[in-house]
Design a protein around this motif. Structure first.
Motif, mmCIF file in Angstrom:
data_model
loop_
_atom_site.group_PDB
_atom_site.id
_atom_site.type_symbol
_atom_site.label_atom_id
_atom_site.label_comp_id
_atom_site.label_asym_id
_atom_site.label_seq_id
_atom_site.Cartn_x
_atom_site.Cartn_y
_atom_site.Cartn_z
ATOM 1 N N ASP A 63 58.010 -81.856 -113.402
ATOM 2 C CA ASP A 63 58.245 -82.886 -112.638
ATOM 3 C C ASP A 63 56.840 -82.911 -112.157
ATOM 4 O OD1 ASP A 63 57.695 -86.103 -112.525
ATOM 5 O OD2 ASP A 63 59.172 -85.659 -110.700
ATOM 6 N N ARG A 64 56.730 -81.490 -111.371
ATOM 7 C CA ARG A 64 55.621 -81.218 -110.018
ATOM 8 C C ARG A 64 54.211 -80.945 -111.142
ATOM 9 N NH1 ARG A 64 58.265 -79.850 -104.959
ATOM 10 N NH2 ARG A 64 56.152 -80.210 -104.045
ATOM 11 N N GLU A 65 54.605 -79.528 -111.878
ATOM 12 C CA GLU A 65 53.818 -79.566 -112.563
ATOM 13 C C GLU A 65 52.365 -79.969 -112.459
ATOM 14 O OE1 GLU A 65 55.673 -77.745 -116.487
ATOM 15 O OE2 GLU A 65 56.173 -76.138 -115.307
ATOM 16 N N GLY A 66 52.245 -81.261 -113.470
ATOM 17 C CA GLY A 66 50.681 -81.917 -113.715
ATOM 18 C C GLY A 66 50.797 -82.700 -112.296
ATOM 19 N N GLU A 67 50.823 -82.186 -111.040
ATOM 20 C CA GLU A 67 50.903 -83.140 -110.562
ATOM 21 C C GLU A 67 50.043 -82.599 -109.489
ATOM 22 O OE1 GLU A 67 50.953 -86.745 -108.396
ATOM 23 O OE2 GLU A 67 51.976 -86.313 -109.944
ATOM 24 N N HIS A 68 50.447 -81.020 -109.220
ATOM 25 C CA HIS A 68 50.053 -80.272 -108.550
ATOM 26 C C HIS A 68 48.764 -80.130 -108.956
ATOM 27 C CE1 HIS A 68 52.494 -79.876 -105.305
ATOM 28 N NE2 HIS A 68 53.850 -79.026 -105.782
ATOM 29 N N LEU B 180 42.786 -73.444 -98.839
ATOM 30 C CA LEU B 180 43.148 -73.369 -100.140
ATOM 31 C C LEU B 180 44.537 -72.875 -100.514
ATOM 32 C CD1 LEU B 180 40.523 -73.750 -102.887
ATOM 33 C CD2 LEU B 180 41.132 -75.167 -101.296
ATOM 34 N N GLU B 181 44.633 -71.987 -99.974
ATOM 35 C CA GLU B 181 45.569 -71.272 -100.153
ATOM 36 C C GLU B 181 47.102 -71.633 -99.423
ATOM 37 O OE1 GLU B 181 47.453 -66.458 -99.477
ATOM 38 O OE2 GLU B 181 45.060 -66.763 -99.849
ATOM 39 N N GLU B 182 46.357 -72.178 -97.601
ATOM 40 C CA GLU B 182 47.031 -72.356 -96.733
ATOM 41 C C GLU B 182 47.937 -74.394 -97.360
ATOM 42 O OE1 GLU B 182 46.645 -73.753 -92.715
ATOM 43 O OE2 GLU B 182 45.126 -73.410 -93.149
ATOM 44 N N GLN B 183 47.053 -74.993 -97.651
ATOM 45 C CA GLN B 183 46.689 -76.108 -98.887
ATOM 46 C C GLN B 183 48.874 -75.405 -99.768
ATOM 47 O OE1 GLN B 183 45.948 -78.970 -97.008
ATOM 48 N NE2 GLN B 183 45.351 -76.840 -95.673
ATOM 49 N N ARG B 184 47.924 -74.849 -100.544
ATOM 50 C CA ARG B 184 49.056 -74.576 -101.777
ATOM 51 C C ARG B 184 49.403 -73.971 -100.803
ATOM 52 N NH1 ARG B 184 45.361 -71.654 -104.123
ATOM 53 N NH2 ARG B 184 43.988 -72.904 -105.939
ATOM 54 N N GLY B 185 50.406 -73.189 -99.969
ATOM 55 C CA GLY B 185 51.641 -73.139 -99.199
ATOM 56 C C GLY B 185 52.751 -74.470 -99.608
ATOM 57 N N TYR B 186 51.720 -75.298 -98.008
ATOM 58 C CA TYR B 186 51.782 -76.723 -97.725
ATOM 59 C C TYR B 186 52.828 -77.250 -98.679
ATOM 60 C CZ TYR B 186 49.925 -75.804 -92.957
ATOM 61 O OH TYR B 186 49.848 -74.787 -91.953
ATOM 62 N N LEU B 187 52.088 -77.384 -99.882
ATOM 63 C CA LEU B 187 52.257 -77.893 -100.874
ATOM 64 C C LEU B 187 53.902 -77.656 -101.064
ATOM 65 C CD1 LEU B 187 48.828 -79.600 -102.883
ATOM 66 C CD2 LEU B 187 50.509 -80.962 -101.748
ATOM 67 N N ALA B 188 54.373 -76.285 -101.865
ATOM 68 C CA ALA B 188 55.320 -76.013 -101.997
ATOM 69 C C ALA B 188 56.481 -75.728 -101.368
ATOM 70 C CB ALA B 188 55.269 -74.041 -102.435
ATOM 71 N N ASP B 189 55.962 -76.505 -99.827
ATOM 72 C CA ASP B 189 56.818 -77.000 -98.939
ATOM 73 C C ASP B 189 57.888 -78.085 -99.195
ATOM 74 O OD1 ASP B 189 57.204 -73.632 -98.357
ATOM 75 O OD2 ASP B 189 56.055 -74.240 -96.669
ATOM 76 N N LEU B 190 56.459 -78.916 -99.311
ATOM 77 C CA LEU B 190 57.250 -80.101 -99.195
ATOM 78 C C LEU B 190 58.400 -80.853 -100.532
ATOM 79 C CD1 LEU B 190 53.544 -81.600 -98.648
ATOM 80 C CD2 LEU B 190 56.058 -81.411 -97.168
ATOM 81 N N PRO B 191 58.960 -81.465 -100.043
ATOM 82 C CA PRO B 191 60.286 -81.527 -101.020
ATOM 83 C C PRO B 191 59.785 -83.038 -102.326
ATOM 84 C CG PRO B 191 60.767 -82.714 -99.156
ATOM 85 C CD PRO B 191 59.191 -81.812 -99.016
ATOM 86 N N THR B 192 59.679 -83.776 -102.056
ATOM 87 C CA THR B 192 59.076 -85.232 -102.822
ATOM 88 C C THR B 192 57.461 -84.968 -103.331
ATOM 89 O OG1 THR B 192 58.560 -86.909 -101.392
ATOM 90 C CG2 THR B 192 61.039 -85.900 -101.921
ATOM 91 N N ARG B 193 57.388 -85.364 -104.459
ATOM 92 C CA ARG B 193 55.744 -85.789 -104.976
ATOM 93 C C ARG B 193 55.413 -86.655 -104.079
ATOM 94 N NH1 ARG B 193 55.733 -87.997 -111.051
ATOM 95 N NH2 ARG B 193 57.488 -88.948 -109.597
#
Length: 152
Positions: free
Chosen positions: A81-86, A109-122
């Motif tokens: 579900d999250r693959e296309g979203e990111h 951008l690397e820091e933002q990807r880390g934050y996005l990976a830690d968030l639980p929901t879309r």
């Protein structure tokens, strides 16, 4: 605030699709690929697992029935579900990062990807992306003018 104990982790169609994909993968591990061609699946959810019936072309009875654990299906459905979203969200962040100096972009951008990976929901991911879009002009100005203040 009402506690929802039986709220689905992902939409049911995502769970069914994930269960079907996992069952096909399980079948490919058990049987030679040239032996069975699966054209149709029927997913039956139960309390602790999903039972997936795999059918061949024109068959009325399933060739195989595979049991897939509910936790595994939910985890796989969240990933699907999250693959296309990111990719869309990261594209927006990449576009926003153009305001930053070249050397700063990659780290940001690397820091933002880390934050996005830690968030639980879309929804939480999109909230974070929206907040970053709003904050970027001020941050870019601060970085470009060198007025960054170190905290004490």
């Amino acid at each position: 605030m009402r506690l929802r104990l039986f709220e689905a982790i992902a939409p049911m169609e995502c769970l069914y699709r994930a269960a079907g994909e996992l069952a096909k993968h399980e079948l490919s591990d058990r049987v030679r690929p040239d032996r069975v061609v699966v054209l149709q699946t029927n997913v039956r959810p139960t309390r602790g697992a999903f039972f997936v019936d795999l059918f061949e072309a024109g068959a009325d009875d399933p060739v195989f029935t595979v049991r897939v654990e509910t936790g595994l299906v939910e985890a796989y459905a969240q990933i699907m579900d999250r693959e296309g979203e990111h990719s869309v969200g990261e594209g927006l962040l990449r576009l926003t990062a153009l305001l930053l100096p070249r050397g700063e972009r990659v780290d940001w951008l690397e820091e933002q990807r880390g934050y996005l990976a830690d968030l639980p929901t879309r929804r939480a991911c999109w909230g974070w992306i929206f907040a970053q879009l709003l904050a970027m002009p001020r941050y870019a100005y601060t970085v470009r003018t060198g007025r960054e203040r170190e905290s004490a």
